[in-house]
Design a protein around this motif. Structure first.
Motif, PDB file in Angstrom:
ATOM      1  N   ASN A  36       0.690  -1.139  -0.080  1.00 39.19           N
ATOM      2  CA  ASN A  36      -0.233   0.013  -0.019  1.00 39.19           C
ATOM      3  C   ASN A  36       1.050   1.301   0.043  1.00 39.19           C
ATOM      4  N   THR A  58      -3.049   5.717   4.928  1.00 31.30           N
ATOM      5  CA  THR A  58      -2.787   4.681   3.984  1.00 31.30           C
ATOM      6  C   THR A  58      -3.651   4.592   2.984  1.00 31.30           C
ATOM      7  N   PHE A  60      -5.169   2.337  -0.283  1.00 33.15           N
ATOM      8  CA  PHE A  60      -5.015   1.043  -0.322  1.00 33.15           C
ATOM      9  C   PHE A  60      -4.950   0.650  -1.832  1.00 33.15           C
ATOM     10  N   GLU A  61      -3.964   0.194  -2.259  1.00 27.64           N
ATOM     11  CA  GLU A  61      -3.738   0.005  -3.640  1.00 27.64           C
ATOM     12  C   GLU A  61      -4.331  -1.256  -4.531  1.00 27.64           C
ATOM     13  N   LYS A 103      -8.443   6.246  -4.626  1.00 29.96           N
ATOM     14  CA  LYS A 103      -8.088   5.023  -3.776  1.00 29.96           C
ATOM     15  C   LYS A 103      -8.791   5.111  -2.589  1.00 29.96           C
ATOM     16  N   SER A 105      -9.068   5.153   1.212  1.00 32.76           N
ATOM     17  CA  SER A 105      -7.987   5.493   2.231  1.00 32.76           C
ATOM     18  C   SER A 105      -8.235   5.816   3.872  1.00 32.76           C
ATOM     19  N   TYR A 226      -3.156  -5.109   7.073  1.00 36.75           N
ATOM     20  CA  TYR A 226      -3.812  -5.238   5.863  1.00 36.75           C
ATOM     21  C   TYR A 226      -3.589  -6.333   5.008  1.00 36.75           C
TER      22      TYR A 226
END
Length: 341
Positions: A36, A58, A60-61, A103, A105, A226
């Protein structure tokens, strides 16, 4: 925790409008990790004469908005049960996450301390204690989600990895996948205690700080949930033991040296865990298999990230051979592996 998605100051200022966290002071990307995008963010509140508060953002990809509630709700659940982990901040509307650059987040607490590269038995005992408490606290967590880096994923990506590696490595990869697949179908495996697990509690995902009175280490908290999912407690413990007890590779023996493990750290970690959860005979029988499964999981993921990487602005791929050595050692020592207390 690499930076895949670059943010400008304006992006963060807009994002913070959805939270009651204060005004942006400054921020910086976090370069370690490979999943991420993470930033340290400092915020201040108007009229409050305190230093800027440091929090973590963060993006999250890979995880979707459908998957995210499991991770973020788990962190809030564990924190509410006294497990030291970063609770996510809610938006002004009470949501667990928002959006940045398209994204999902989330902002979470920044816990005190730093990771320890060379842990001692005392560090391992603190980790074993915290992990057991997290497992017990998760028993009444209502959500479930598969371990997304578990057996189903191994079966999916191993065929994509095999063309990139040499004969002996490919043979080991395929043979261990077959062995783990068979073990997962056994009654022994199906009877193991399970629930929400961290599944990635490496040394860089645990923070320590110094006790001002004794000078000894104190646990700051467990971070980066995660990769969490519903799995066996024993698999989660094996992930921890493989990383926290492995000895550094001796440069004089070269990269092909067999992995070695610290008995003192192993015993401290497992004894602390066992203070909260008494191991059953099925768990003792399954332990060598779980140590192999935990090593295999990270060998597969590192091979995948090494040969099939994603682009990132700040990316540090990790050496796959580290976990190949651990896996081979766990297979070779399966009859002499350290036993559960």
């Amino acid at each position: 925790m690499a930076v895949f998605t670059a943010l400008e100051r304006g992006d963060l200022e807009s994002l913070l409008l959805h939270y009651d966290l204060g005004t942006l002071e400054h921020f910086e990307g976090i370069s370690s990790g490979i999943e991420n995008t993470n930033y340290f963010v400092w915020v201040t509140r108007a009229g409050v004469s305190e230093p800027p508060k440091k929090i973590v953002l963060t993006l999250f990809e890979r995880l979707s908005a459908v998957q995210l509630p499991f991770y973020l709700a788990l962190m809030r659940h564990l924190a509410s049960h006294g497990v030291p982990c970063p609770a996510p901040f809610l938006t002004r509307q009470g949501a667990l996450f928002s959006q940045a650059k398209g994204k999902p987040s989330a902002f979470v607490e920044c816990l005190p301390g730093s990771d320890v590269v060379a842990p001692r038995p005392v560090h391992c005992a603190l980790v074993g204690d915290a992990l057991a408490r997290a497992h017990l606290a998760g028993r009444d967590f209502p959500l479930e989600q598969p371990n997304l880096r578990g057996l189903a994923w191994w079966k999916e990506v191993v065929p994509a990895i095999v063309p990139h590696i040499s004969g002996p490595m490919a043979t080991l990869l395929q043979e261990e996948l077959a062995a783990q697949s068979a073990f997962a179908e056994s009654a022994l495996y199906r009877g193991l205690p399970r629930g929400p697990v961290h599944a990635d509690l490496f040394r860089d995902n645990v923070l320590f700080y110094q006790d001002p009175k004794t000078g000894g280490p104190m646990l700051g908290g467990l971070i980066d949930f995660y990769f969490a999912g519903t799995d066996t407690w024993l698999f989660d413990l094996a992930v921890v033991v493989n990383d926290w007890t492995v000895e550094p590779t001796d440069p004089a023996t070269g990269a092909g040296a067999s992995a070695r493990f610290s008995a003192a750290r192993d015993q401290a970690l497992l004894a602390a865990y066992a203070q909260h959860h008494r191991f059953s005979e099925p768990e003792r029988a399954a332990w060598p298999w779980m140590l192999r499964a935990a090593a295999f999981r990270f060998w597969v993921s590192r091979l995948f990230d090494w040969y099939l990487p994603r682009p990132a602005q700040m990316l540090t791929p990790k050496d796959p051979t580290h976990f190949e050595r651990i896996l081979r050692a766990r297979i070779d020592q399966r009859d002499a592996v350290a036993r559960l207390p």
